[in-house]
Design an enzyme around this catalytic site. Structure first.
Site, mmCIF file in Angstrom:
data_model
loop_
_atom_site.group_PDB
_atom_site.id
_atom_site.type_symbol
_atom_site.label_atom_id
_atom_site.label_comp_id
_atom_site.label_asym_id
_atom_site.label_seq_id
_atom_site.Cartn_x
_atom_site.Cartn_y
_atom_site.Cartn_z
ATOM 1 N N PRO A 117 0.825 -1.204 0.000
ATOM 2 C CA PRO A 117 0.000 0.000 0.000
ATOM 3 C C PRO A 117 0.865 1.263 0.000
ATOM 4 O O PRO A 117 1.912 1.290 0.651
ATOM 5 C CB PRO A 117 -0.804 -0.095 1.305
ATOM 6 C CG PRO A 117 -0.530 -1.420 1.887
ATOM 7 C CD PRO A 117 0.613 -2.051 1.175
ATOM 8 N N LEU A 122 4.759 1.233 4.895
ATOM 9 C CA LEU A 122 5.311 -0.101 4.624
ATOM 10 C C LEU A 122 6.470 -0.068 3.620
ATOM 11 O O LEU A 122 6.893 -1.103 3.132
ATOM 12 C CB LEU A 122 4.204 -1.035 4.123
ATOM 13 C CG LEU A 122 3.271 -1.565 5.223
ATOM 14 C CD1 LEU A 122 2.058 -2.250 4.625
ATOM 15 C CD2 LEU A 122 3.994 -2.528 6.151
ATOM 16 N N GLY A 123 6.949 1.120 3.324
ATOM 17 C CA GLY A 123 8.144 1.221 2.487
ATOM 18 C C GLY A 123 7.886 1.044 1.009
ATOM 19 O O GLY A 123 8.776 0.612 0.271
ATOM 20 N N SER A 124 6.689 1.405 0.564
ATOM 21 C CA SER A 124 6.347 1.225 -0.852
ATOM 22 C C SER A 124 7.357 1.913 -1.782
ATOM 23 O O SER A 124 7.873 1.295 -2.717
ATOM 24 C CB SER A 124 4.939 1.776 -1.109
ATOM 25 O OG SER A 124 4.753 2.060 -2.455
ATOM 26 N N ALA A 126 10.445 2.917 -1.293
ATOM 27 C CA ALA A 126 11.790 2.321 -1.243
ATOM 28 C C ALA A 126 11.801 0.978 -1.958
ATOM 29 O O ALA A 126 12.750 0.637 -2.671
ATOM 30 C CB ALA A 126 12.225 2.148 0.206
ATOM 31 N N ASP A 168 14.401 3.559 5.299
ATOM 32 C CA ASP A 168 13.549 2.695 4.471
ATOM 33 C C ASP A 168 14.359 1.995 3.385
ATOM 34 O O ASP A 168 14.318 0.769 3.252
ATOM 35 C CB ASP A 168 12.446 3.522 3.785
ATOM 36 C CG ASP A 168 11.326 3.899 4.728
ATOM 37 O OD1 ASP A 168 11.510 3.791 5.946
ATOM 38 O OD2 ASP A 168 10.255 4.314 4.234
HETATM 39 O O1 PMV Z 1 6.462 6.451 6.613
HETATM 40 P P1 PMV Z 1 7.657 5.617 6.366
HETATM 41 O O2 PMV Z 1 7.487 4.196 6.642
HETATM 42 O O3 PMV Z 1 8.302 5.903 5.055
HETATM 43 O O4 PMV Z 1 8.740 5.967 7.491
HETATM 44 C C1 PMV Z 1 9.299 7.197 7.619
HETATM 45 C C2 PMV Z 1 10.175 7.208 8.815
HETATM 46 C C3 PMV Z 1 10.476 8.607 9.288
HETATM 47 O O5 PMV Z 1 11.366 8.448 10.393
HETATM 48 C C4 PMV Z 1 9.226 9.300 9.756
HETATM 49 C C5 PMV Z 1 11.144 9.451 8.222
HETATM 50 C C6 PMV Z 1 12.534 9.001 7.853
HETATM 51 O O6 PMV Z 1 12.991 9.410 6.791
HETATM 52 O O7 PMV Z 1 13.187 8.303 8.629
#
Ligand code: PMV
Length: 330
Positions: A117, A122-124, A126, A168
């Protein structure tokens, strides 16, 4: 609108002359991820812990074509590379990877699909960039070390998130639990005893760029308060790491709850995150917190394996769009 796998809305015809065999014959795959502890504070130099989630994946393939194309129908897009804007993370990953392989980007099509999603923590982004870089390397028969993959995909993350920590793309490139500190090589996180988490998608898409920007604005206004919150989160991450690497993982529950409380204080939680955490705890989860950017996205709950189904059901009853139960350190 949230775009789930298979929800492509692209009704345009295939590009003329493009040979269209079966889709994704030999896909390169990248997994999703969750952040266990330390999101947001990690942007300010604190450590964070992240793990891969193999239940959701992005897949990509590069093949010969007439002209240069990106077929990303999972995301409702199918377009010529020349039409990509400068802020297109997929086009950037494609271009950088081809350049890194020392090849001309000519007469190639990148096909990307994903079950992850979007904007859900969930790292979509990346994973899609990682699958793309791996597919390019595969196409040209080049081996890329995980560090190189992570460095290439970090450029796409910058376009997506503005000021990403790099966690990520690093965990997705390495596909193992990591301890991450911004600007440093990641360390493996040794999971002494596997433990189970239920991941619940709140269904509320929340671009990380926005919550990261809001935290930056808060930090600029009240640096002392925010630095103290970041330091408290950093201390929790150190505690969580020590538990994961040597103690009873059930002890992680209260650390999760405390991390959630600090994320609320940072202003990145939302009613849906708190409702889902409470629902999980009410049926026996040992702890729960939002994971990732917050204000929607996903929530993770630590569970004893025999209560995973009950917790997943409670999360769905409380509004989660879907849940994934996964073992960390299996
Ligand atoms: O929302 P996600 O899963 O892409 O995680 C971001 C994590 C943060 O710490 C909020 C931002 C980052 O770049 O580390």
């Amino acid at each position: 609108m949230r775009l789930e796998a298979g929800s492509s809305s692209d009704s345009r015809e295939d590009p003329p002359g493009l040979s269209r065999g079966p889709r994704l014959v030999h896909p390169s795959v990248a997994v999703g991820k969750v952040i266990l502890f330390g999101e947001h504070a990690v942007v300010y130099g604190q450590p964070a812990l992240a793990v891969p989630v193999a239940a959701v994946t992005a897949r990509a393939e590069v093949r010969a074509a007439r002209g240069e194309w990106i077929d990303a129908r999972t995301f409702g897009r199918h377009y010529r590379l020349a039409q990509a804007t400068e802020r297109d993370p997929l086009a950037l990953a494609f271009r950088l990877a081809v350049e890194h392989c020392g090849q001309p980007l000519r007469n190639l099509e990148l096909v990307v699909e994903s079950t992850i999603p979007v904007a859900a923590g969930l790292g979509s982004g990346a994973a899609v960039a990682t699958a793309t870089v791996r597919a390019v390397a595969e196409h040209f028969g080049v081996h890329l070390a995980p560090e190189v993959v992570a460095a290439l995909t970090f450029e796409s993350e910058k376009l997506l998130h503005g000021k990403p920590s790099g966690i990520d793309n690093t965990v997705v490139a390495h596909e193992r639990p990591i301890v991450f500190v911004k600007g440093q090589p990641s360390e493996p996180l040794h999971v002494a005893r596997p433990f189970t988490i239920v991941i619940a998608d709140s269904g509320l898409a929340s671009p990380t760029r926005i919550t990261v920007g809001d935290v930056a604005a808060g930090h600029a206004q009240d640096p002392e308060r925010y630095q103290a919150l970041f330091a408290s989160i950093g201390a929790l991450v150190a505690r969580a790491r020590a538990i994961i690497e040597g103690a009873d993982p059930a002890l992680l529950g209260p650390v999760m709850d405390e991390n959630q409380r600090l994320l609320e204080a940072l202003g990145v939680s939302a009613e849906i995150n708190e409702r889902l955490c409470a629902a999980a705890r009410a049926v026996g989860a040992l702890g729960a917190k939002l994971s990732g950017g917050g204000r929607g996205g996903n929530v993770i709950a630590l569970v004893a394996p025999d209560s995973a189904d009950a917790v997943a059901a409670a999360l769905e009853a409380a509004g989660a769009r879907r849940t994934i139960t996964t073992q960390v350190g299996s």
